[in-house]
Scaffold this active site. Structure first.
Site, PDB file in Angstrom:
ATOM      1  N   ASP A   1       0.832  -1.196   0.000  1.00 41.72           N
ATOM      2  CA  ASP A   1       0.000   0.000   0.000  1.00 41.72           C
ATOM      3  C   ASP A   1       0.873   1.256   0.000  1.00 41.72           C
ATOM      4  OD1 ASP A   1      -2.760   1.155   0.391  1.00 41.72           O
ATOM      5  OD2 ASP A   1      -1.830   1.923   2.230  1.00 41.72           O
TER       6      ASP A   1
ATOM      7  N   GLU B   1      14.920 -15.435  -0.154  1.00 46.32           N
ATOM      8  CA  GLU B   1      15.298 -16.527   0.737  1.00 46.32           C
ATOM      9  C   GLU B   1      14.241 -17.634   0.778  1.00 46.32           C
ATOM     10  OE1 GLU B   1      16.098 -14.955   4.585  1.00 46.32           O
ATOM     11  OE2 GLU B   1      17.285 -13.273   3.818  1.00 46.32           O
TER      12      GLU B   1
END
Length: 541
Positions: A216, A279
């Site tokens: 956002d 990751e």
């Protein structure tokens, strides 16, 4: 026009992503407000619709002053929507159904009820606690004026004064910045503690199986460090964001001075986040809500070491016009030419007037909405759909006593409530299967929605829902099509392009035109050898 690096096969590059506004999607417990168990129960509907992923607007713990975009705890579920266990079940069920889940993240500001902001108020000026937010001394002899001339997106000043009784000197009272509601104080992203907090938040949800994040106000995290006044033209008032279709065209080249938006340092944040997501397995993704002033600045968010995608609002903002739509398509591809990103396309969301209404409303508005959607879904890249558009829902004129948008409460101007009315699922009267019980939901539904319910439209092969299901099934057949798009000239009022063996034509004019030759794969309305006004078609040579 060609997308760079088309060999990439990450799931999000050509996904259809469906936005769920949780308050208004499905209510499982009968309190009139949608919730996570309600979403979980309706996931088979979304699978059968033909979407690939579900983006869910904020469900975190919140006072709900801005319906979840004011977060008090980023690592918990608001009891209004359920529990962490409900969230885990939703993600697991979605994955079993072959759907991905994208969570909405709100990093520009928190709720004023967040423990950090409450600590900042208690700690006072100059404290480490206040350094997490943008507290500043006021101007004037006694600090009685805001620190600068910035305006809130929701109307009024972007600053609220605290420490009212602290003393008479200018340094005895401070103001805090809130580019949105006064209950949404902006973080100071130059403080490393803020970045550390959000890396923890990312990992918390990635560990729970979230497939990506819609970020956002992605362009707003960093402000120009001096917090200087905004420069405005003589006679013009300072303004907040231009994140509305009335205020901004993505192809507009008259650039405003906006020291509160789109600062270069914001990209350092997303490089860090890119490394965090890398990751994890499964092609986790970030998509930016970045209301930037040019396609070029939008494209910066999708450089290879930053976000996967950025919302492209250009189609949403364009008028009903073949030349305008063509400019959107060509401008989008040009802006992304130097990146490896795929474009995004969107026509509606929880912040804008539904496109069936924007295009005129009634039968014409719906015909145009279906035609624009069909055209958009033929383009390479990802398409974002907003709940209820597959039912042909229009903007609702919500009675003043039922309006809850903070923008309306601050300004008195009609806000976003009209696109957030709960979805009708079944039956002939409100709440139309939205939840158990006979009562209206949190925003009342119109009395004339019986023919628009999911139940009614599933029984009608000519319905808008049936059209969406056919179109999304046909889109899957385009999956192997090349990403090259060749624009065609079929007349001034026709947007047309070829993608592989498929030709797409959208008639924005008032009279029928010749339809491209070939097998009709799907159309937004009835076609013959002529393509009627306000109609689109896919044909295969």
């Amino acid at each position: 026009m060609t997308l760079n690096d088309p060999s990439q096969v990450e799931w999000w590059r050509h996904a259809v992503i469906y936005q769920v506004y949780p308050r208004s999607f499905a209510d499982a417990d009968g309190d009139g407000v949608g919730d996570l168990p309600g979403i979980t129960a309706r996931l088979p509907y979304l699978r059968d619709l033909g979407v690939d992923a579900v983006w869910i607007s904020p469900f975190y713990r919140s006072p709900q002053k801005d319906h979840g975009y004011d977060v008090s705890d980023y690592c918990d579920i608001d009891p209004l929507f359920g529990s962490l266990e409900d969230a885990d079940e939703l993600v697991a069920t979605a994955h079993e159904l072959g759907l991905r889940i994208i969570a909405d993240l709100v990093p520009n500001h928190s709720s004023d009820q967040h423990e950090w902001f409450q600590a900042a108020l208690a700690a006072g000026p100059g404290s480490p606690e206040r350094a997490r937010y943008l507290f500043r001394e006021g101007r004037g002899a006694h600090g009685e004026q805001p620190p600068n001339n910035w305006r809130s997106v929701f109307g009024g000043p972007a600053w609220t004064r605290v420490d009212e009784d602290a003393g008479d000197g200018p340094g005895d009272a401070q103001w805090y910045l809130h580019l949105f509601d006064s209950s949404q104080p902006d973080f100071d992203w130059r403080n490393p503690e803020v970045g550390d907090l959000f890396e923890e938040v990312l990992r918390f949800w990635l560990d729970r199986g979230i497939d990506g994040f819609r970020v956002d106000v992605a362009h707003g995290l960093l402000k120009e460090e001096s917090l200087r006044d905004q420069v405005v033209e003589e006679g013009e008032e300072p303004h907040g964001s231009a994140s509305s279709d009335e205020e901004r065209s993505m192809v507009e080249r008259t650039l405003r001075d906006e020291p509160m938006w789109d600062q270069p340092e914001v990209h350092d944040v997303y490089r860090c986040w890119h490394d965090v997501l890398a990751e994890y397995d499964g092609d986790r993704m970030l998509v930016a809500e970045a209301w930037t002033q040019t396609p070029e600045s939008m494209a910066r968010f999708v450089r290879p070491d930053e976000m996967a995608q950025s919302f492209n609002f250009a189609w949403l903002l364009a008028p009903w016009s073949a030349p305008a739509f063509e400019e959107v398509v060509t401008g989008t591809f040009a802006a992304l030419a130097e990146t490896t990103a795929s474009p995004t396309w969107v026509l509606s969301n929880h912040d804008v007037v539904r496109h069936a209404t924007r295009y005129g409303g009634g039968a014409q508005g719906l015909a145009r909405a279906r035609a624009a959607t069909l055209t958009m879904l033929a383009l390479p890249g990802s398409s974002y759909l907003y709940q209820g558009e597959e039912l042909g829902l229009e903007q609702v004129d919500v009675a003043p006593e039922h309006r809850q948008d903070p923008a309306y409460l601050r300004t008195g101007e009609v806000g976003r409530d009209g696109c957030r009315v709960p979805v009708p699922w079944s039956g002939t009267a409100a709440p139309y299967g939205f939840g158990p019980g006979p009562d209206q939901p949190w925003i009342p539904q119109p009395d004339d929605w019986a023919d628009l319910t999911v139940e009614a439209q599933l029984a009608d092969d000519s319905s808008t829902l049936a059209f969406y299901r056919r179109t999304l099934a046909a889109r899957r057949e385009l999956a192997g099509s090349p990403d090259d798009v060749e624009m065609l000239d079929l007349g001034a009022d026709v947007l047309a392009f070829r993608r592989g063996a498929v030709t797409v034509a959208l008639n924005c004019g008032a009279a029928p035109v010749a339809r491209p030759a070939g097998e009709v794969l799907v159309s937004s309305g009835p076609v013959t050898d002529r393509l009627p006004a306000d109609t689109a078609v896919w044909v295969r040579a």
